[in-house]
Design a protein around this motif. Sequence first.
Motif, PDB file in Angstrom:
ATOM      1  N   ASP A  32       0.833  -1.205   0.000  1.00  0.00           N
ATOM      2  CA  ASP A  32       0.000   0.000   0.000  1.00  0.00           C
ATOM      3  C   ASP A  32       0.866   1.251   0.000  1.00  0.00           C
ATOM      4  O   ASP A  32       0.589   2.215  -0.721  1.00  0.00           O
ATOM      5  CB  ASP A  32      -0.913   0.020   1.227  1.00  0.00           C
ATOM      6  N   ALA A  33       1.896   1.248   0.832  1.00  0.00           N
ATOM      7  CA  ALA A  33       2.784   2.414   0.904  1.00  0.00           C
ATOM      8  C   ALA A  33       3.503   2.629  -0.420  1.00  0.00           C
ATOM      9  O   ALA A  33       3.639   3.767  -0.893  1.00  0.00           O
ATOM     10  CB  ALA A  33       3.794   2.229   2.037  1.00  0.00           C
ATOM     11  N   ARG A  34       3.949   1.555  -1.034  1.00  0.00           N
ATOM     12  CA  ARG A  34       4.632   1.668  -2.329  1.00  0.00           C
ATOM     13  C   ARG A  34       3.677   2.211  -3.388  1.00  0.00           C
ATOM     14  O   ARG A  34       4.066   3.055  -4.206  1.00  0.00           O
ATOM     15  CB  ARG A  34       5.183   0.310  -2.752  1.00  0.00           C
ATOM     16  N   HIS A  35       2.453   1.762  -3.352  1.00  0.00           N
ATOM     17  CA  HIS A  35       1.467   2.238  -4.321  1.00  0.00           C
ATOM     18  C   HIS A  35       1.231   3.735  -4.154  1.00  0.00           C
ATOM     19  O   HIS A  35       1.201   4.478  -5.155  1.00  0.00           O
ATOM     20  CB  HIS A  35       0.148   1.485  -4.146  1.00  0.00           C
ATOM     21  N   VAL A  55       6.099  12.294   4.246  1.00  0.00           N
ATOM     22  CA  VAL A  55       6.041  11.102   5.073  1.00  0.00           C
ATOM     23  C   VAL A  55       4.698  10.436   4.820  1.00  0.00           C
ATOM     24  O   VAL A  55       3.666  11.116   4.703  1.00  0.00           O
ATOM     25  CB  VAL A  55       6.228  11.410   6.580  1.00  0.00           C
ATOM     26  N   LEU A  56       4.713   9.122   4.673  1.00  0.00           N
ATOM     27  CA  LEU A  56       3.500   8.329   4.495  1.00  0.00           C
ATOM     28  C   LEU A  56       3.248   7.568   5.783  1.00  0.00           C
ATOM     29  O   LEU A  56       3.976   6.626   6.112  1.00  0.00           O
ATOM     30  CB  LEU A  56       3.659   7.349   3.326  1.00  0.00           C
ATOM     31  N   MET A  57       2.242   7.986   6.529  1.00  0.00           N
ATOM     32  CA  MET A  57       1.895   7.364   7.796  1.00  0.00           C
ATOM     33  C   MET A  57       0.737   6.399   7.590  1.00  0.00           C
ATOM     34  O   MET A  57       0.031   6.470   6.583  1.00  0.00           O
ATOM     35  CB  MET A  57       1.535   8.447   8.809  1.00  0.00           C
ATOM     36  N   PRO A  58       0.500   5.499   8.552  1.00  0.00           N
ATOM     37  CA  PRO A  58      -0.582   4.529   8.364  1.00  0.00           C
ATOM     38  C   PRO A  58      -1.951   5.153   8.104  1.00  0.00           C
ATOM     39  O   PRO A  58      -2.744   4.597   7.330  1.00  0.00           O
ATOM     40  CB  PRO A  58      -0.577   3.740   9.677  1.00  0.00           C
ATOM     41  N   HIS A  84      -5.743   6.237  -5.275  1.00  0.00           N
ATOM     42  CA  HIS A  84      -5.419   5.386  -4.123  1.00  0.00           C
ATOM     43  C   HIS A  84      -6.691   4.817  -3.508  1.00  0.00           C
ATOM     44  O   HIS A  84      -6.703   3.656  -3.069  1.00  0.00           O
ATOM     45  CB  HIS A  84      -4.627   6.161  -3.074  1.00  0.00           C
ATOM     46  N   ALA A  85      -7.771   5.584  -3.478  1.00  0.00           N
ATOM     47  CA  ALA A  85      -9.039   5.062  -2.963  1.00  0.00           C
ATOM     48  C   ALA A  85      -9.545   3.912  -3.828  1.00  0.00           C
ATOM     49  O   ALA A  85     -10.028   2.892  -3.314  1.00  0.00           O
ATOM     50  CB  ALA A  85     -10.072   6.183  -2.897  1.00  0.00           C
ATOM     51  N   ARG A  86      -9.417   4.068  -5.132  1.00  0.00           N
ATOM     52  CA  ARG A  86      -9.852   3.007  -6.054  1.00  0.00           C
ATOM     53  C   ARG A  86      -9.046   1.733  -5.819  1.00  0.00           C
ATOM     54  O   ARG A  86      -9.611   0.626  -5.738  1.00  0.00           O
ATOM     55  CB  ARG A  86      -9.691   3.493  -7.484  1.00  0.00           C
ATOM     56  N   TYR A  87      -7.736   1.881  -5.715  1.00  0.00           N
ATOM     57  CA  TYR A  87      -6.860   0.734  -5.450  1.00  0.00           C
ATOM     58  C   TYR A  87      -7.191   0.095  -4.102  1.00  0.00           C
ATOM     59  O   TYR A  87      -7.330  -1.130  -3.992  1.00  0.00           O
ATOM     60  CB  TYR A  87      -5.402   1.205  -5.467  1.00  0.00           C
ATOM     61  N   PHE A  88      -7.323   0.900  -3.051  1.00  0.00           N
ATOM     62  CA  PHE A  88      -7.541   0.405  -1.690  1.00  0.00           C
ATOM     63  C   PHE A  88      -8.877  -0.334  -1.593  1.00  0.00           C
ATOM     64  O   PHE A  88      -8.964  -1.423  -1.016  1.00  0.00           O
ATOM     65  CB  PHE A  88      -7.503   1.583  -0.716  1.00  0.00           C
ATOM     66  N   ASN A  89      -9.925   0.255  -2.163  1.00  0.00           N
ATOM     67  CA  ASN A  89     -11.248  -0.385  -2.104  1.00  0.00           C
ATOM     68  C   ASN A  89     -11.272  -1.698  -2.864  1.00  0.00           C
ATOM     69  O   ASN A  89     -11.902  -2.677  -2.430  1.00  0.00           O
ATOM     70  CB  ASN A  89     -12.310   0.566  -2.647  1.00  0.00           C
ATOM     71  N   VAL A 131       9.099   4.488  15.270  1.00  0.00           N
ATOM     72  CA  VAL A 131      10.551   4.272  15.245  1.00  0.00           C
ATOM     73  C   VAL A 131      11.182   5.212  16.269  1.00  0.00           C
ATOM     74  O   VAL A 131      10.550   6.162  16.742  1.00  0.00           O
ATOM     75  CB  VAL A 131      11.158   4.548  13.845  1.00  0.00           C
ATOM     76  N   ASP A 132      12.444   4.955  16.598  1.00  0.00           N
ATOM     77  CA  ASP A 132      13.178   5.834  17.511  1.00  0.00           C
ATOM     78  C   ASP A 132      13.979   6.896  16.779  1.00  0.00           C
ATOM     79  O   ASP A 132      14.409   7.883  17.380  1.00  0.00           O
ATOM     80  CB  ASP A 132      14.126   5.008  18.400  1.00  0.00           C
ATOM     81  N   ASP A 133      14.207   6.676  15.485  1.00  0.00           N
ATOM     82  CA  ASP A 133      15.032   7.565  14.681  1.00  0.00           C
ATOM     83  C   ASP A 133      14.360   7.728  13.319  1.00  0.00           C
ATOM     84  O   ASP A 133      13.945   6.728  12.717  1.00  0.00           O
ATOM     85  CB  ASP A 133      16.426   6.946  14.516  1.00  0.00           C
ATOM     86  N   PRO A 134      14.232   8.953  12.814  1.00  0.00           N
ATOM     87  CA  PRO A 134      13.572   9.127  11.508  1.00  0.00           C
ATOM     88  C   PRO A 134      14.269   8.362  10.389  1.00  0.00           C
ATOM     89  O   PRO A 134      13.634   7.991   9.402  1.00  0.00           O
ATOM     90  CB  PRO A 134      13.618  10.636  11.273  1.00  0.00           C
ATOM     91  N   ALA A 135      15.570   8.100  10.539  1.00  0.00           N
ATOM     92  CA  ALA A 135      16.305   7.351   9.511  1.00  0.00           C
ATOM     93  C   ALA A 135      15.832   5.905   9.416  1.00  0.00           C
ATOM     94  O   ALA A 135      16.060   5.242   8.398  1.00  0.00           O
ATOM     95  CB  ALA A 135      17.795   7.400   9.806  1.00  0.00           C
ATOM     96  N   ALA A 136      15.163   5.414  10.462  1.00  0.00           N
ATOM     97  CA  ALA A 136      14.710   4.028  10.467  1.00  0.00           C
ATOM     98  C   ALA A 136      13.362   3.837   9.785  1.00  0.00           C
ATOM     99  O   ALA A 136      12.911   2.703   9.617  1.00  0.00           O
ATOM    100  CB  ALA A 136      14.627   3.516  11.909  1.00  0.00           C
ATOM    101  N   TYR A 137      12.721   4.947   9.392  1.00  0.00           N
ATOM    102  CA  TYR A 137      11.406   4.849   8.764  1.00  0.00           C
ATOM    103  C   TYR A 137      11.559   4.904   7.254  1.00  0.00           C
ATOM    104  O   TYR A 137      12.116   5.857   6.708  1.00  0.00           O
ATOM    105  CB  TYR A 137      10.502   5.981   9.256  1.00  0.00           C
ATOM    106  N   ARG A 138      11.065   3.907   6.584  1.00  0.00           N
ATOM    107  CA  ARG A 138      11.314   3.779   5.149  1.00  0.00           C
ATOM    108  C   ARG A 138      10.551   4.797   4.308  1.00  0.00           C
ATOM    109  O   ARG A 138      11.080   5.322   3.322  1.00  0.00           O
ATOM    110  CB  ARG A 138      10.948   2.364   4.697  1.00  0.00           C
ATOM    111  N   TRP A 139       9.309   5.097   4.676  1.00  0.00           N
ATOM    112  CA  TRP A 139       8.442   5.863   3.793  1.00  0.00           C
ATOM    113  C   TRP A 139       8.434   7.340   4.141  1.00  0.00           C
ATOM    114  O   TRP A 139       7.399   7.918   4.476  1.00  0.00           O
ATOM    115  CB  TRP A 139       7.033   5.268   3.794  1.00  0.00           C
ATOM    116  N   SER A 140       9.602   7.934   4.060  1.00  0.00           N
ATOM    117  CA  SER A 140       9.723   9.381   4.233  1.00  0.00           C
ATOM    118  C   SER A 140      10.911   9.885   3.442  1.00  0.00           C
ATOM    119  O   SER A 140      11.707   9.097   2.920  1.00  0.00           O
ATOM    120  CB  SER A 140       9.882   9.755   5.714  1.00  0.00           C
TER     121      SER A 140
END
Length: 239
Positions: A32-35, A55-58, A84-89, A131-140
């Motif tokens: 979903d995040a990649r999409h 940043v892409l959050m949940p 994204h709504a079309r894909y998600f639904n 995460v504890d560090d922003p570098a550890a979050y992939r989708w930003s």
Amino acid sequence: MARLPRFALPGYPQHVIQRGNDRRRILLDEDDARHLWELLTVAAARHECAVHAYVLMPDHYHLLLTPSGEDGVGRMMQYVGREHARYFNRRYERAGTLWEGRYRATLLDPQQWLLACCRAIEDNPVRASLVDDPAAYRWSSHAANAGGGDDGLITPHPAYLRLGRSRRARQAAYAAQWAEPLAEAQLARIHDATNKAWVLGDETFCQAIEDRINRRAKPRPRGGDRRSAAYRLATGRAE
């Protein structure tokens, strides 16, 4: 209260937030995040919006971007929201709206606020205890702005480029900002301006924006609280 009209000033950065309906999740896994990232990359190029941080959050996402045309941001957000709504639904066999409603946005002074806004955006996963560090979050955008990673969605802003003469120097200077946390007052200003659609900048900058667009850039000053002791004392109305 009537909604304020959108900002439509090419060349000025905007901080944009789009949330899931009822704060529900818009991303359930990495696919979903990649999409969503791919949609944003396509839409930014198609509608000529330079994205400087994201940043892409949940359950929501943030963008800091500069449009080249008056309707660039609106068209970009409309495309991403619809697709994204079309894909998600379809993927999760659901129906109905995915989004909270209108995206929220503020125009900001890049000289004073662009780097602070980047930090506020990229620190979201830390503040949410993902995460504890922003570098550890992939989708930003943090990996691209601070760590040297390649990100096809990111276009550096001139304020970022002024951090150093080389790419490595800019990344080091950018990463060094995380030595101290972003001031709570700055974070509150960014959130307040974005949620209420007021320009983020000082009095001079706000006035310059008001002179160019047919809307107020900041809220009208309020009078004192007529029931407070301080107000009555200041106005000679103490009982």
